[in-house]
Design an enzyme around this catalytic site. Structure first.
Site, short mmCIF file in Angstrom:
data_model
loop_
_atom_site.label_atom_id
_atom_site.label_comp_id
_atom_site.label_asym_id
_atom_site.label_seq_id
_atom_site.Cartn_x
_atom_site.Cartn_y
_atom_site.Cartn_z
N LYS A 170 145.13 15.82 -100.43
CA LYS A 170 144.61 15.37 -99.34
C LYS A 170 145.63 15.09 -98.24
O LYS A 170 145.26 15.49 -96.93
CB LYS A 170 143.62 14.13 -99.53
CG LYS A 170 142.95 13.39 -98.56
CD LYS A 170 142.06 14.29 -97.64
CE LYS A 170 141.47 13.81 -96.21
NZ LYS A 170 140.40 14.49 -95.76
N LYS A 238 145.83 6.35 -89.97
CA LYS A 238 145.84 6.12 -91.39
C LYS A 238 146.25 6.95 -92.27
O LYS A 238 147.40 6.91 -92.95
CB LYS A 238 144.52 5.49 -91.79
CG LYS A 238 144.42 5.21 -93.60
CD LYS A 238 142.87 4.92 -93.96
CE LYS A 238 141.91 5.81 -93.59
NZ LYS A 238 142.01 6.73 -94.61
P1 NAP Z 1 133.14 4.85 -91.96
O1 NAP Z 1 132.24 5.50 -91.16
O2 NAP Z 1 133.92 3.77 -90.96
O3 NAP Z 1 132.62 4.42 -93.31
C1 NAP Z 1 133.40 3.68 -94.19
C2 NAP Z 1 132.50 2.51 -94.59
O4 NAP Z 1 133.21 1.85 -95.69
C3 NAP Z 1 132.06 1.80 -93.85
O5 NAP Z 1 130.39 1.75 -94.22
C4 NAP Z 1 132.46 0.65 -94.10
O6 NAP Z 1 131.70 -0.73 -94.12
C5 NAP Z 1 132.77 0.56 -95.72
N1 NAP Z 1 133.87 -0.42 -96.14
C6 NAP Z 1 135.23 -0.36 -95.59
N2 NAP Z 1 135.96 -1.20 -96.23
C7 NAP Z 1 135.32 -1.82 -97.28
C8 NAP Z 1 135.20 -2.88 -98.15
N3 NAP Z 1 136.28 -3.58 -98.04
N4 NAP Z 1 134.13 -3.25 -98.82
C9 NAP Z 1 133.12 -2.79 -98.81
N5 NAP Z 1 132.82 -1.60 -97.83
C10 NAP Z 1 134.02 -1.24 -97.12
O7 NAP Z 1 134.29 5.93 -92.42
P2 NAP Z 1 134.25 7.38 -92.86
O8 NAP Z 1 134.34 8.34 -91.73
O9 NAP Z 1 132.72 7.55 -93.58
O10 NAP Z 1 135.43 7.53 -93.71
C11 NAP Z 1 135.28 7.15 -95.04
C12 NAP Z 1 136.49 7.61 -95.78
O11 NAP Z 1 136.55 9.02 -95.95
C13 NAP Z 1 137.98 7.17 -95.18
O12 NAP Z 1 138.71 7.04 -96.38
C14 NAP Z 1 138.34 8.55 -94.51
O13 NAP Z 1 139.48 8.74 -94.22
C15 NAP Z 1 137.64 9.57 -95.38
N6 NAP Z 1 137.18 10.59 -94.68
C16 NAP Z 1 136.56 10.88 -93.57
C17 NAP Z 1 136.31 12.19 -93.10
C18 NAP Z 1 135.41 12.06 -91.70
O14 NAP Z 1 135.33 13.34 -90.94
N7 NAP Z 1 135.00 11.08 -91.04
C19 NAP Z 1 136.57 13.33 -93.55
C20 NAP Z 1 137.32 13.45 -94.78
C21 NAP Z 1 137.65 11.95 -95.51
P3 NAP Z 1 131.16 -1.42 -92.98
O15 NAP Z 1 129.95 -0.58 -92.34
O16 NAP Z 1 130.30 -2.57 -93.38
O17 NAP Z 1 132.40 -1.63 -91.84
#
Ligand code: NAP
Length: 291
Positions: A170, A238
């Site tokens: 990744k 990040k």
């Molecule tokens: P996001 O929309 O910000 O979702 C992250 C979720 O994790 C949020 O709902 C958040 O809760 C929850 N969270 C964060 N810290 C937490 C904790 N300590 N305890 C419990 N829940 C927690 O982000 P995302 O885009 O879905 O990304 C999620 C992961 O996938 C990341 O590691 C990112 O780098 C990876 N990723 C993202 C993409 C993309 O295109 N978006 C693609 C590949 C990989 P709250 O709602 O309460 O804040």
């Protein structure tokens, strides 16, 4: 199979929905109860904590943000390890540092839980379509147990190697996509300032060696000026920080990644952190007096 899902953000919500569509029974948890609603409406049960979810399932998956968040839901208070039954496989699909993934795998192993790091590529579009690329690290047996779940969420599913190997893949992915998004943004800026129509330039480039999914999808979103995430800029910062930290530990020179990481630092510093990573275009335009 009974599957648990922890973290229902941009990626987690559609990935969890695809597990239900794939015929699995799902138990979900999120720290904000409102995030549970689309899943419970689709037939998932809600758990009261990661431990409560782990107690009820064969495989539990987390999709949160960074390493401290994964550590918290996996082996923190009321975490997965507290509720784990014999044979449970825990999978994290967030993007975190390879060293952190190995550390979490060791902590989980000490509490009798097999852990797989399985980050993804393909963005929100791939999460919704169930076409993610999934890169996994962990034991062959744990990967095999999690594979039916992976098959509901992704198309290209690769067991890269032992613990941490998925996150190494990744990090490589983020080197390529980070520089890719910057390259496309620079080309769009160049086209416009040099007096050509950026839409026509993109169209011409799509047929040659400059073709990439980033040029196709993100290039179009740049033309549409659609900066809604998608993939938040602070998340890409990040990921490039993971790359640079790992490069430091390995004594590795990565000049292109270093430059891209600096750009994403500036994006967060200039208030673009919550916008999609394609907002790098806005920063380049601003620096060149192009707005
Ligand atoms: P996001 O929309 O910000 O979702 C992250 C979720 O994790 C949020 O709902 C958040 O809760 C929850 N969270 C964060 N810290 C937490 C904790 N300590 N305890 C419990 N829940 C927690 O982000 P995302 O885009 O879905 O990304 C999620 C992961 O996938 C990341 O590691 C990112 O780098 C990876 N990723 C993202 C993409 C993309 O295109 N978006 C693609 C590949 C990989 P709250 O709602 O309460 O804040």
């Amino acid at each position: 199979m009974k599957i648990g899902f922890l973290g229902l953000g941009i990626m987690g919500r559609p990935m969890a929905l695809n597990l239900i569509k794939g015929g699995h029974q799902l138990v979900v948890w999120a720290r904000r109860p409102a995030s549970l609603v689309p899943l419970t409406e689709a037939g998932a049960q809600a758990g009261s904590s990661p431990a409560d979810v782990a107690r009820q399932v064969d495989v539990v998956i987390s999709m949160v943000a960074d390493a401290p968040d994964v550590a918290q839901v996996m082996h923190g208070e009321k975490g997965v390890a507290e509720g784990a039954q014999p044979g449970l496989v825990a999978v994290d699909m967030s993007t975190i540092a390879p060293a952190a993934a190995r550390d979490i795998a060791t902590q989980m192993q000490a509490r009798g839980v097999d852990f797989v790091d399985a980050p993804v590529s393909g963005g929100e579009v791939g999460a919704v379509a169930g076409t993610l690329s999934i890169m996994a690290g962990g034991s062959v047996a744990a990967f095999a147990k999690a594979k039916p779940a992976f098959e509901c969420m992704g198309k290209n599913i690769v067991h890269v190697g032992d613990s941490g190997a998925g996150q190494v893949a990744k990090a490589c992915n983020q080197i390529v996509t980070g520089m890719g998004v910057m390259a496309v943004a620079e080309a769009m800026c160049f086209a416009k300032k040099a007096g050509a129509d950026p839409a026509k330039v993109r169209e011409a480039l799509l047929g040659g060696f400059a073709y990439s999914k980033i040029l196709e999808n993100h290039g179009q979103r740049m033309l549409d000026r659609n900066f809604k995430p998608g993939f938040k800029s602070w998340m890409h910062q990040k990921d490039l920080n993971i790359v640079m930290q790992s490069a430091h530990e390995l004594g590795l020179m990565l000049p292109g990644s270093a430059m891209t990481a600096q750009m994403f630092n500036a994006m967060v510093g200039s208030g673009l952190g919550e916008e999609d990573s394609i907002a790098v275009l806005k920063l380049l335009e601003k620096l060149s007096g192009q707005q």
